[in-house]
Design an enzyme around this catalytic site. Sequence first.
Site, PDB file in Angstrom:
ATOM      1  N   GLU A   1     -49.276   6.166  -5.144  1.00 42.63           N
ATOM      2  CA  GLU A   1     -50.408   6.822  -4.492  1.00 42.63           C
ATOM      3  C   GLU A   1     -50.906   5.967  -3.316  1.00 42.63           C
ATOM      4  OE1 GLU A   1     -50.138   6.502  -7.874  1.00 42.63           O
ATOM      5  OE2 GLU A   1     -49.568   8.602  -8.139  1.00 42.63           O
TER       6      GLU A   1
ATOM      7  N   GLU B   1     -45.259 -10.938   0.069  1.00 42.31           N
ATOM      8  CA  GLU B   1     -44.721 -10.205  -1.072  1.00 42.31           C
ATOM      9  C   GLU B   1     -43.879  -9.024  -0.590  1.00 42.31           C
ATOM     10  OE1 GLU B   1     -47.588  -8.172  -3.544  1.00 42.31           O
ATOM     11  OE2 GLU B   1     -46.294  -8.291  -5.308  1.00 42.31           O
TER      12      GLU B   1
ATOM     13  N   SER C   1     -54.782  -9.479  -9.714  1.00 37.15           N
ATOM     14  CA  SER C   1     -55.213  -8.211 -10.330  1.00 37.15           C
ATOM     15  C   SER C   1     -56.123  -8.432 -11.532  1.00 37.15           C
ATOM     16  CB  SER C   1     -53.998  -7.416 -10.813  1.00 37.15           C
ATOM     17  OG  SER C   1     -53.216  -7.014  -9.727  1.00 37.15           O
TER      18      SER C   1
ATOM     19  N   SER D   1     -47.091 -12.311 -14.210  1.00 39.18           N
ATOM     20  CA  SER D   1     -45.798 -12.755 -14.726  1.00 39.18           C
ATOM     21  C   SER D   1     -45.734 -14.270 -14.605  1.00 39.18           C
ATOM     22  CB  SER D   1     -44.645 -12.071 -13.993  1.00 39.18           C
ATOM     23  OG  SER D   1     -44.818 -12.126 -12.622  1.00 39.18           O
TER      24      SER D   1
ATOM     25  N   GLN E   1     -49.603 -15.870 -10.216  1.00 37.28           N
ATOM     26  CA  GLN E   1     -50.579 -15.267  -9.305  1.00 37.28           C
ATOM     27  C   GLN E   1     -51.693 -14.607 -10.106  1.00 37.28           C
ATOM     28  OE1 GLN E   1     -49.807 -11.391  -8.165  1.00 37.28           O
ATOM     29  NE2 GLN E   1     -50.031 -11.678  -5.958  1.00 37.28           N
TER      30      GLN E   1
END
Lengths: 367, 367, 392, 392
Positions: free
Chosen positions: C363, C230, C115, C147, C112
């Site tokens: 957060e 996910e 990010s 990953s 994936q």
Amino acid sequence: MNLLYSEIEEDLRASVRAVLTDHCPPSAVLARLESDSPCDMDLWRILVELGVTGLHVPEDRGGQGASLRETAVVMEELGRFVAPVPFLGSTVLATTALLACDSDLVGSLASGTTTGALAVPLTAAPGSPFPATVSASADGLLTGRVTSVVDARAASLLVVPVAGPALYAVRADAPGVTVTEVVSLDMTRRIADVSLASTPGVVIASGDQATAAVEAALRAGAGLLASEQVGIAETCLEQTVRHVKDRHQFGRAIGSFQAIKHRLADLWLELVCARATARHAADALTRQADDADVAVALAQSECADLAVHAAEEAVQLHGGIGMTWEHPAHLSLKRAKVNQLALGTPGEHRMTLGHMVHLLMDIPSRR
Amino acid sequence: MNLLYSEIEEDLRASVRAVLTDHCPPSAVLARLESDSPCDMDLWRILVELGVTGLHVPEDRGGQGASLRETAVVMEELGRFVAPVPFLGSTVLATTALLACDSDLVGSLASGTTTGALAVPLTAAPGSPFPATVSASADGLLTGRVTSVVDARAASLLVVPVAGPALYAVRADAPGVTVTEVVSLDMTRRIADVSLASTPGVVIASGDQATAAVEAALRAGAGLLASEQVGIAETCLEQTVRHVKDRHQFGRAIGSFQAIKHRLADLWLELVCARATARHAADALTRQADDADVAVALAQSECADLAVHAAEEAVQLHGGIGMTWEHPAHLSLKRAKVNQLALGTPGEHRMTLGHMVHLLMDIPSRR
Amino acid sequence: MTHSGHIRDRVRELLAAHDPGSTDRLEFLRARFDAGLAWVHYPVGLGGLAAPRELQQVVDAELDEAGAPDNDPLRIGIGLGMAAPTILTYGTEEQKSRFLRPLWTGEEVWCQLFSEPGAGSDLAALGTRAVRDGDDWVVTGQKVWTSSAHTARWAILLARTDPDLPKHQGITYFVCDMTAPGVEVRPLRQITGEAEFNEVFLTDVRIPDAHRLGAVGEGWKVARTTLMNERVAIGGAAIPREGGMIGIVADTWRQHPELRTPELHARLVKLWARAEALRLTGVRLRQQLAAGAPGPEGSGMKLAFARLAQDISGFEVELMGEAGLRYDDWTLCRPDQVDFTGRGPGYRYLRAKGNSIEGGTSEILRNIIAERVLGLPSEPRSDTGPWKDLPR
Amino acid sequence: MTHSGHIRDRVRELLAAHDPGSTDRLEFLRARFDAGLAWVHYPVGLGGLAAPRELQQVVDAELDEAGAPDNDPLRIGIGLGMAAPTILTYGTEEQKSRFLRPLWTGEEVWCQLFSEPGAGSDLAALGTRAVRDGDDWVVTGQKVWTSSAHTARWAILLARTDPDLPKHQGITYFVCDMTAPGVEVRPLRQITGEAEFNEVFLTDVRIPDAHRLGAVGEGWKVARTTLMNERVAIGGAAIPREGGMIGIVADTWRQHPELRTPELHARLVKLWARAEALRLTGVRLRQQLAAGAPGPEGSGMKLAFARLAQDISGFEVELMGEAGLRYDDWTLCRPDQVDFTGRGPGYRYLRAKGNSIEGGTSEILRNIIAERVLGLPSEPRSDTGPWKDLPR
């Protein structure tokens, strides 16, 4: 009681910080992590030149004639930089032990011509029983094993507690000495197991003097480690503040989000309070105050957990980057976590503290 | 193991909540605070009509034949409203004690025609020694004193542990009975000191049965108090969420400030976890599960501190208004704080828990 | 609609035609896919039978009993959990036929590429650019926390196709060939010493427009499907009392009386209680799901788990005393899958720090709970203008 | 410039002319004011000698030794600490002459009408209206958290004179006569049962323009002087080890072995350590002030004190066990000054809840530390428009 930093102490801090800024940037510490030479002996020699190894040794015994207050300021700075030098093992622990004996060897440690280590496990706390895992034969040869000795590999002189009690000076290159490095959680200040097999040594203290010397070293070590912990926390807070001002997400610096602001304000406040206890410990040790033991236990109680908290917040608030090997946040985290165990855990120090201030645990038996 | 609320339980909750919404608004509870009649007996009679006093009593003994699971749901609702009724003292503690004896008296408590109280200090924890501050003379008259008995003033029937051990039923209007109300921190559920002076009573259990009956009552009381604590926490969270959505400062609802949001999110999460333990305790008590003691201790460990935390956050996040007598926040705060002490503190319950799950405290002796 | 009896027949037919004892593993998996027994709720022809999802358990159990090989789901988790449902929902017929079979059999591993160093919590701020050039898109940028990148054949990729629009609007979703020129994978070492993840540098990587998933500029909508899938995993399997980290610490306590102090005892029992409470919360959550009434509790499980794991592992290092000074192994390695509890206390302590960052920081999770569960108002937004003008 | 010797002469002259043993208290205080020995750093004629502030200690010590009466500073704290410096800075000559002498002698008590039900942390949002009418202003509104309102002769008052301006700009600062028609004071009972504070309702109260402090619309600037002086007190006097709440709990521990458990022991020692650390922090702060290098540490003292007081008093109730179920007295009373530690554990617990609200909530203090000490950016603002349009 003086909890401030004197002008001389601030000058000392500036000198040490200038050296460390030049010679001990995070990149250098990171590069050394997995090397076979745990300490940066080039950096160490520059610090020795500055005179930091003899600050709390009287001039007539080869030192600078300052005090543990100044040594504590050096600890703060070394903590800030997570510097890989044998200051704790040699300058704080071994030197303080030798100072408490009538040994001339203290001069060579103070001048930095020799590097020493005190052969006790790094987890030994002030007030714990005299370590007696090494024994002397009738003809004065030493045999035994001490685990988890800090800065042992850098040392050419081992100060060894021996059953009796006695304190021996042993050359690291003497026959029968084996120093085996273990894999340390804090790779910037490694520990090693020390074995002696019919090793020759020189008695430097015995009886009560030996016991008192080890105790003095552990007490000074714990007290000054609190200053190192303040230094670690301070650098973690500063780096994190810098990061959250720079890092933008959702169109804003993440440091403008109130939850982050409040956590950092709380951390700052913890640091402010912990610093007062660390200064108090260094000052009480210097004055040989009646309540120096209380001051040391208090400082460890407050500063050890603070440093861990600060390092953990630093990793978390750096986000993913703080979890990477290439970012220095983990250096502080590992040092802070090991320091929490070193020379007494906060829990052990609080147990001692409760005892000393007459908050006894003497509990009526229940079920 | 069933940790959910059944449909029947949800229906019960709705009925109880409807009654409390109508008859127990905060204004009514506030108005009664300093009155001389600690319990709202009008409200109590309406609840009795609903049948809540006999839920966990079998039908053949005069009850509803439901279980402690349903009684726990009632506790949640009573906690939400900080209702001034003698449910804990009469329906939970006294009724459970009588249930464990072969006493017919349980029927009148189950039907609500009689209100009872178990004469033990409210701080008595499950597993504590059988209370023996009252003794019986040769001719069966009782003399002694029990302090801090919950709901004692509302009770016409006192269930009294007597040295022996034995359990006696004593009419509150019997000769020699004095019930002295003390100034309670929680004015919505007051305690009183009970004195007996040559008071006649009826033995309802003796020996192991008496011990087991008191233990069963304390265990059920502690387990169900956890549900009340969940109810308190829930209402504190709801009221606070409502307030921070309404209250504007700096041109924004204060509930849009991230620090407030994160604190309330954390509180919600604590509540979610605590609720699972409270349901688990009610369910384990109902099933008479092997690990019911563990379930009770766990639930008290988690729910008692949760309720205090929720009430403290409610006061703080309501700002000045939460500090005023006229706002109901302090009702929950005082109830939660007293509940923390009632039927075992979280610390005592964790001590018991550690023992039961074989995390022994058996510590090698140190200094 | 296929019912359970029919499903069992299909399994029996598969096993009759391909004896697990003598059939090549890959051949068996392909045959299973073609028999519609890969994921029975998928359409016929794409590994499924358009059957109710819960019948998959029947298939898995029967095949497991017969000794059939599985597709090693932990190794290909991203393909199964994220890429496949997205391809199924947004893919063209060609894309579904091309990708799903080797994805499921594990012949082709997926990763994936979402990010970026500058877009973590704020994923929609991503800056990897895709510029149209004839039938291709030319992609340049840097991705991180990937990953399986070093074993992957394909990646699901988010890239910005229009920087002049607000951040959520100018994103497009692609399938990227990890063997294409310009794709460079570098291991990303973590504070534990190992490299679970990778950085992926994309330099003028050409992706045919035929490998676009969903419409141009609709990438954020497509990504929501991926991310929702996910989160489905959260809640996970039932664990017994003292499962996980707390069991390790409790055993240490029982076996080492010499480590005990009253303060550590108080802390341990408190941690034990929190762990058991969280376990029961998971049990309750699964009971709610089973009763068809999922509560919002799921949002909190990851948050609570992260905090608990960090507190337990931090305690464990303190409890260990002298042994806590040591580490098991700093050697750089690239593990196939993460093991939170398998190594020493120091590893557990360090690895647990990631629990509150990966897959949504604590957060962000608190924001989500505050806004979606408690209904608290969102922050004033300062990121609604064109992406290119956002401060970063 | 007056030096210490000259000051001592003045003290001796005062004492010679007014023997404290035989002079009426008020007469002595007036004479002391007129001798410039009230606050020596104030101007000559206004109770001072324009001398350095630190010489006040010399005066106070000498007069104390001579047995002279003081002006009961705790009773008139708001006048001394807040009203006086503001009048000195912004008052007209007439105002200074009229107000300062009876303020200092305590003949006239002052209170503060700043906070409102809708303007607490966000004080500048206050809505009490003042409308000009000839030589007067007509004031209507509600104030809250006013201590001493029932004993006060005068109040310092903030009111909004222009609702069309942004919130900080339309405020004006007045001196309000608490005996004027339209001023109604009601006790405000707290969760402890007592009423330390009041609500003050203002209904068409007429204030002469001559009682305005500072220019129209400059009230916020004037108020900053008042509030800065309020914060000077923080840090306070030196306390000995185990001073305050921790000493009470430590004594209980020592006297009641039957209350002890290992868990409570661990918690008590931790609290003891925090209390001692905070005490040393105060010592260090005073050493910094004495050395002329005040650090930012002062901002944190109130925040840390509030948390510690709440934690200790919460612990104390738990420690007390059965005695913790009881309260000393719920009777409504109006104490002259607050006593945090004088009553029972239940009172201490409840009263301590106010520590994190009064005089700046802990949330606001954390904002201040984050922004002013750490330099973190402020929140995006949504309250910059005209006051009348702000959401509330």
